[in-house]
Design an enzyme around this catalytic site. Structure first.
Site, PDB file in Angstrom:
ATOM      1  N   ASP A 219       0.844  -1.191   0.000  1.00 27.08           N
ATOM      2  CA  ASP A 219       0.000   0.000   0.000  1.00 27.08           C
ATOM      3  C   ASP A 219       0.879   1.240   0.000  1.00 27.08           C
ATOM      4  OD1 ASP A 219       0.587   0.771   2.841  1.00 27.08           O
ATOM      5  OD2 ASP A 219      -0.456  -1.113   3.269  1.00 27.08           O
TER       6      ASP A 219
ATOM      7  N   GLU B 294      23.110 -21.411 -18.466  1.00 28.86           N
ATOM      8  CA  GLU B 294      22.131 -20.605 -17.719  1.00 28.86           C
ATOM      9  C   GLU B 294      22.812 -19.406 -17.047  1.00 28.86           C
ATOM     10  OE1 GLU B 294      18.678 -23.784 -16.413  1.00 28.86           O
ATOM     11  OE2 GLU B 294      20.609 -23.883 -15.389  1.00 28.86           O
TER      12      GLU B 294
END
Ligand code: GLA
Length: 729
Positions: free
Chosen positions: A538, A613
């Protein structure tokens, strides 16, 4: 001037660059709301108000002979209580004689330059150079002397208006507040609106829902003690036909991390009222004579440019006026690797150093030691509250561990969950009364932990001391602040029986005090908020911390929805996002493209990656750094809606000068022998020419926006594309 008070007409008008907001001191000095919408210059909108003799809508005593005047049928700036308005109220106050009534009349109007502040709660701020004016209107009840003080700040350039409310007890006996809404907004003509909200659940936060507003009260809120995974303190009211790019949209964002309530009521006369503030459930706050109670701030925005226009207003404003951390825009955020999904609590100093060494090759800047480093925590049943290093795991000690990480040329970060306590902890054994429990009733366990009573000053002081001590003990660059349960057993042994209705709110005030102290003591630390993912995402948390963990759900395809929903109000720069093992069918390159719409990091065991990777990760980390200014500083566009059926999800970031853009596409479905698909860009300069990923061939901005980019077909599922558009010449 952003605020004009016309004393003759008794109108007060707030002007931003593209919007106006008007109220009027009307009949019997009640404060009416006249208008919020596109700019109206200095028009007097009083003519909008019509009065009729409405049955069953009572008349204030003084106007009993004028039966056409009823508060039930007038648009109010802050609605009254027991004065004949039967819609949802802005306030419920119990006066000392037991009456439930408030009939505030406007008694004072003050306009000042600059931004108002609240003493107990966080607010947005004005920067040097911002044109900001503030308004204070006092509504006073002539009988009880209770005053409601309405606060407004107008950020002209930003098209933002903030509101907050204070209640002052100017009488001489205590009163009890049972409901106090920070905003009340009445639309005289309220038909034809939709309500957009961000509901969700653990792992699936801020999914987007849009509903038609019918004749009842639509209620959105949280009573979990936090703003929650399940709802978010942000809503949009929009025209029924508003789209991403067009249509009127009003945004309401409450700056509060506790229980909140939003109510939207379409009444019998098609008037629409929106109220938003602290949730009244189990809220009873005593205000003694001369005391002032403050309600949290609401940040309002209006645009005619659809959801994108509204998101841009919030993103820009939050990136400049919400959080003072240097990491908002002055210092580039690091690429981090977090130990959680790499090792959970099964690690020691050697393992962490090995992960850091491997991560270094992936272009990672910062190692975060997540949960499991303190007390004797080997699983989630113990040790919360014991904020000292477990030297069975971190055998070399924190200081030495951080030194080893720093010697690799990397920074170090650490996890805390300060608001909680485990029963199996030294803290609980020595201070069982610090845990929130109702006398005689063992507290509800959740993740086998109990919340500390954050309303207590001694608890706050303990946490400030312990967390600060760890942060001072070693060279810590980053903190993840977590909370992993909803609150129950709300009771504080510091308050008398009749004041237990204050505990929910006092918890939040205590939390803000602790966070404020720690960030101010450590301005060089990057803080990230977290609540089992994005459970307390928030504006208030983002006032303290520049970033927030979006979700514990790291599946890249779910993340498309999570980032989409979150982006309606919160900027990309606030969205914590990591590549993890979740989503095994999704190539690591696609995972990287997804989390580049966020703070970009890793959450996997770097020592297990193949050379190939590692190489891809290094390239992706470098790309994130290369595109950082576009992603963090640019405008964000949602190009497709992942909640709708489609074969791909696309989004785009464009620098403010429109000279660079990053357009990303993830193929989420394969259609055999399907049609060619195109993604239309947004936000480019129509008459400028752009190269794509360094191409010699140039494409006009208008072509890219109107006809779009063809997306290669017959590619494996979950293939992604990243197009770097650069304006040439
Ligand atoms: C929460 C967080 C995770 C991790 C764990 C640790 O669930 O969201 O990222 O930090 O806690 O317990």
């Amino acid at each position: 001037m952003g605020i004009v008070y016309n004393k003759e007409k008794k109108t007060i008008t707030l002007h931003t660059k593209h919007s106006s907001y008007q109220m009027k001191i009307g009949n019997l000095d009640y404060l009416f709301h006249l208008y919020y919408g596109p700019s109206i210059c200095d028009a007097d909108m009083s003519y909008q108000i019509r009065q009729y003799d409405r049955g069953f809508s009572g008349n204030p005593y003084e106007s009993r002979n004028e039966r056409t005047f009823s508060l039930d049928a007038q648009p109010q700036e802050f609605s009254t209580q027991q004065q004949g308005d039967f819609r949802t109220t802005s306030i419920e106050v119990v006066n000392s004689d037991g009456s439930y009534s408030f009939g505030g009349k406007a008694v004072d109007v003050t306009i000042t330059g600059g931004k108002y502040k609240l003493n107990t709660l966080p607010t947005v701020f004005a920067n040097e150079g911002d044109t900001v004016d503030s308004l204070e209107v006092i509504l006073s009840d002539p009988v009880t002397k209770v005053q409601v003080i309405l606060l407004y700040s107008v950020f002209e350039e930003a098209d933002i208006i903030t509101r907050a409310v204070k209640v002052k007890n100017a009488g001489d006996t205590p009163i009890h507040l049972k409901k106090i809404m920070s905003v009340c907004l009445d639309f005289i003509n309220g038909s034809g609106f939709d309500l957009v909200s961000l509901p969700g659940r653990y792992g699936q936060e801020r999914q987007v829902e849009r509903q038609k507003i019918n004749h009842h009260i639509h209620t959105i809120g949280s009573v979990r003690g936090s703003s929650s995974h399940q709802q978010n303190p942000f809503v949009i009211l929009c025209d029924h036909d508003a789209t991403e790019d067009f249509g009127a949209c009003y945004g309401f964002c409450l700056m509060y991390s506790g229980n909140f309530l939003t109510e939207v009521e379409l009444d019998q006369y098609d008037q629409l009222r929106l109220v938003m503030g602290i949730h009244p459930k189990q809220f009873v706050y005593e205000v003694k004579p001369q005391e002032v109670f403050e309600g949290p701030e609401v940040i309002m925005a209006f645009t005619e440019n659809g959801f994108t226009g509204l998101s841009h207003l919030y993103h820009d404003f939050f990136r400049s006026n919400l959080c003072e951390s240097k990491f908002v825009s002055k210092v580039q955020r690091p690429v981090l690797i977090n130990s959680w999904e790499a090792a959970f609590m099964d690690f020691d100093d050697v393992k962490l150093v090995n992960i850091a060494k491997a991560a270094k090759k992936m272009g990672v800047d910062l190692l975060v030691m997540d949960d499991g480093w303190f007390g004797k925590r080997d699983d989630d049943n113990s040790s919360l509250g014991d904020w000292y290093v477990n030297e069975n795991k971190i055998k070399c000690g924190l200081h030495k561990l951080v030194e080893q990480i720093n010697d690799l040329g990397m920074k170090f970060g650490i996890w805390f969950e300060p608001e909680m306590v485990s029963e199996d902890s030294d803290l609980y054994r020595s201070h069982p009364d610090w845990a929130m429990q109702i006398p005689g009733r063992p507290a509800v366990r959740s993740r086998n932990q109990i919340a500390l009573d954050m309303s207590r000053k001694d608890v706050q002081d303990y946490l400030i001391e312990k967390v600060n001590a760890i942060l001072d003990d070693a060279n810590i660059y980053y903190v993840k602040w977590d909370i992993n349960r909803s609150l129950t057993d709300i009771w504080s042994n510091q308050l008398p029986a009749e004041r237990q209705g204050e505990v929910y709110h006092r918890y939040i005030l205590g939390l803000y005090r602790v966070m404020d102290n720690i960030i101010k003591t450590h301005p060089d630390i990057l803080f990230e908020g977290c609540s089992g993912g994005g459970g307390r995402y928030d504006a208030a948390m983002l006032h303290y911390y520049p970033q927030y963990w979006v979700s514990d759900n790291n599946h890249p395809i779910d993340r498309l929805k999570l980032h989409y929903g979150t982006s309606f109000v919160y900027p990309i720069s606030t969205m914590g996002a990591h590549i993890s093992d979740s989503g095994r069918l999704v190539p690591i390159k696609t995972k990287a493209v997804v989390v580049m719409c966020g703070t970009f990091g890793y959450e996997l065991d770097a020592t297990h990656l193949s050379e190939e990777e590692v190489k891809i990760c290094k390239e992706q980390s470098d790309l994130f750094r290369k595109y950082y200014h576009i992603i963090f500083g640019g405008d964000y566009y949602r190009l497709s809606n992942p909640f709708e059926v489609g074969n791909m999800t696309a989004w785009q970031h464009v620098t403010k000068d429109k000279s660079e853009s990053l357009l990303s596409v993830v193929v989420t479905n394969l259609t055999c022998n399907g049609p060619q698909e195109y993604v239309r860009a947004k936000g480019l300069k129509p008459d400028a020419m752009y190269s794509i990923n360094g191409s010699k061939e140039l494409y006009s901005g208008s072509a890219l926006m109107h006809a779009g980019l063809p997306i290669e077909r017959e590619v494996p599922e979950y293939t992604s594309f990243q197009f770097y558009l650069k304006k040439e010449g």
